[in-house]
Design a protein around this motif. Sequence first.
Motif, PDB file in Angstrom:
ATOM      1  N   TYR A  60       0.813  -1.218   0.000  1.00  0.00           N
ATOM      2  CA  TYR A  60       0.000   0.000   0.000  1.00  0.00           C
ATOM      3  C   TYR A  60       0.846   1.267   0.000  1.00  0.00           C
ATOM      4  O   TYR A  60       0.543   2.236  -0.715  1.00  0.00           O
ATOM      5  CB  TYR A  60      -0.946  -0.002   1.200  1.00  0.00           C
ATOM      6  N   VAL A  77      -7.254   6.765   6.442  1.00  0.00           N
ATOM      7  CA  VAL A  77      -7.717   5.427   6.079  1.00  0.00           C
ATOM      8  C   VAL A  77      -7.143   4.381   7.030  1.00  0.00           C
ATOM      9  O   VAL A  77      -7.846   3.456   7.470  1.00  0.00           O
ATOM     10  CB  VAL A  77      -7.331   5.102   4.620  1.00  0.00           C
ATOM     11  N   ILE A 132      -8.891   4.235  10.314  1.00  0.00           N
ATOM     12  CA  ILE A 132     -10.241   3.679  10.212  1.00  0.00           C
ATOM     13  C   ILE A 132     -10.216   2.156  10.070  1.00  0.00           C
ATOM     14  O   ILE A 132     -10.998   1.449  10.720  1.00  0.00           O
ATOM     15  CB  ILE A 132     -10.998   4.306   9.027  1.00  0.00           C
ATOM     16  N   VAL A 133      -9.307   1.625   9.222  1.00  0.00           N
ATOM     17  CA  VAL A 133      -9.390   0.210   8.859  1.00  0.00           C
ATOM     18  C   VAL A 133      -8.379  -0.683   9.573  1.00  0.00           C
ATOM     19  O   VAL A 133      -8.559  -1.912   9.600  1.00  0.00           O
ATOM     20  CB  VAL A 133      -9.227   0.038   7.329  1.00  0.00           C
ATOM     21  N   LEU A 134      -7.335  -0.123  10.138  1.00  0.00           N
ATOM     22  CA  LEU A 134      -6.290  -0.953  10.742  1.00  0.00           C
ATOM     23  C   LEU A 134      -6.437  -1.033  12.254  1.00  0.00           C
ATOM     24  O   LEU A 134      -6.857  -0.058  12.890  1.00  0.00           O
ATOM     25  CB  LEU A 134      -4.898  -0.394  10.410  1.00  0.00           C
ATOM     26  N   TRP A 184      -0.607   0.469  13.371  1.00  0.00           N
ATOM     27  CA  TRP A 184      -0.368   1.842  12.935  1.00  0.00           C
ATOM     28  C   TRP A 184       1.123   2.181  12.849  1.00  0.00           C
ATOM     29  O   TRP A 184       1.569   2.740  11.848  1.00  0.00           O
ATOM     30  CB  TRP A 184      -1.074   2.829  13.877  1.00  0.00           C
ATOM     31  N   ALA A 207      -6.495  -6.650   1.170  1.00  0.00           N
ATOM     32  CA  ALA A 207      -7.709  -6.145   1.804  1.00  0.00           C
ATOM     33  C   ALA A 207      -8.725  -7.240   2.085  1.00  0.00           C
ATOM     34  O   ALA A 207      -9.578  -7.082   2.962  1.00  0.00           O
ATOM     35  CB  ALA A 207      -8.346  -5.074   0.921  1.00  0.00           C
TER      36      ALA A 207
END
Length: 447
Positions: free
Chosen positions: A65, A117, A120-122, A127, A253
């Motif tokens: 990513y 993003v 929100i998603v991880l 992080w 994903a």
Amino acid sequence: MHQPLSEQATDAVPTPSTVEARNTDKLLMVAATAARLAVGLLTFIILARYLGPGRFGVIASAIAYTTFAAVLTDFGFAISTLRLAAADPARSPAIIGDSIAAKAALAIPVTIVGAIVAVIVLPPEHWPVFALVHVGALANSFGELLLIAARARRRFGLEAKLVISSSVMMLLLFGGITAMTRDLGWAAAGFALTRVLYLILIRLALRDWVEPVRAMGRSVTQLRAALLTSRGFAFDQILTVLLGQIDLLLFAAMLNAHEFGIYQAGARLAQVCVSFAPVLSAVYLPALSAAAIKLDDNGFRAGSKRLSTEFAILSLAGGGTFLFLGPIATPLIYGPGYGGLAPLWPGLAAFVMLRFGASSFGIQLAALGHVRTRVISSIVSIGLLALCTFMFLPYYQLSITALLLAAGAVPSICILGVMLARDPRSSVAVRWTLPILTVAAFAVIVS
């Protein structure tokens, strides 16, 4: 600084010595590319072996990513900057400075959006890993852009030395940290550290050909001009990278970290293999382009036959190697935790056959000026892979990933091969290599 008159004359009138020098340049570029690919492969093997599938899947996702995010900040600068700097070496520091400043400006919103993003998603524990890998990916992309300073002056020897030495440094330091700690956080920190050191090394080595950092500030008007200059190349560059990474972006994903780690362990080997195809086929591009421009149909046809035949042989050999040696090499390279990779080798073998063959057709179409066909084939391939992924991956998970990858390569080789075969200047070899490779890939999958 302007070139000496003697050097300008040498560039203008080819002599045996300049021809030999240009051949040496090609070998140096191949050596630098091989060093990048080999070190990247070895680094991934070390990560996979010492972190295990689950933790390797996390950092592999982060690399996929953040590397794509870095490509978004490139915005075609790699091509446009090289063209302008090579045409006017005296202004190359300012030209490169414009691109560096514009890239830095793009990096700010890309980083902000990426951070939002990620939050929100991880899960929170991932992080820091993504943040460190993002720093490393951006640093690496800035270093690659700075290397244009050497390339524009045809200092390929210097570039090769910098790439090879820094690649070895990154392998030893990053690989050493990962092997000793077997820790995901330390591995991410090692990735960031080695890429930042790479950027510093490039900056110091090329300091005489690059503006000082304090002089790289640009006005909004200058930034806009740099972006407008490169925007014609941005879409093609992003599309090219997306074609090579769309599987990683989608699968990361939709699979859990453990399954993605297993897939990436095999897919990385396949991607490194097919990465040599553009490098090898580019050797033919000058002669094919010259023949096409001079309307030398016989000369183009002879080169087309040689290129198509050689790449058909390489495609079959590469696919056979993956098919027969992959299952044997898996436990030796990665260890016992990657047993789930065994059923994926036939699909990966088919992918190598199809993509290698497509590269030979694509370079011939580029020589003939049929760039639109290449773009269309890439879009169709990306679309088919995405569609099939959303349809089948939620149900079949890891077991179908390699087949999806191979399916995504089918439109590319078919569109490129059919359009090339329709051109009367192409060799009859195109007409038999296309069906042989597609049938062989299908046979590998169903066997």
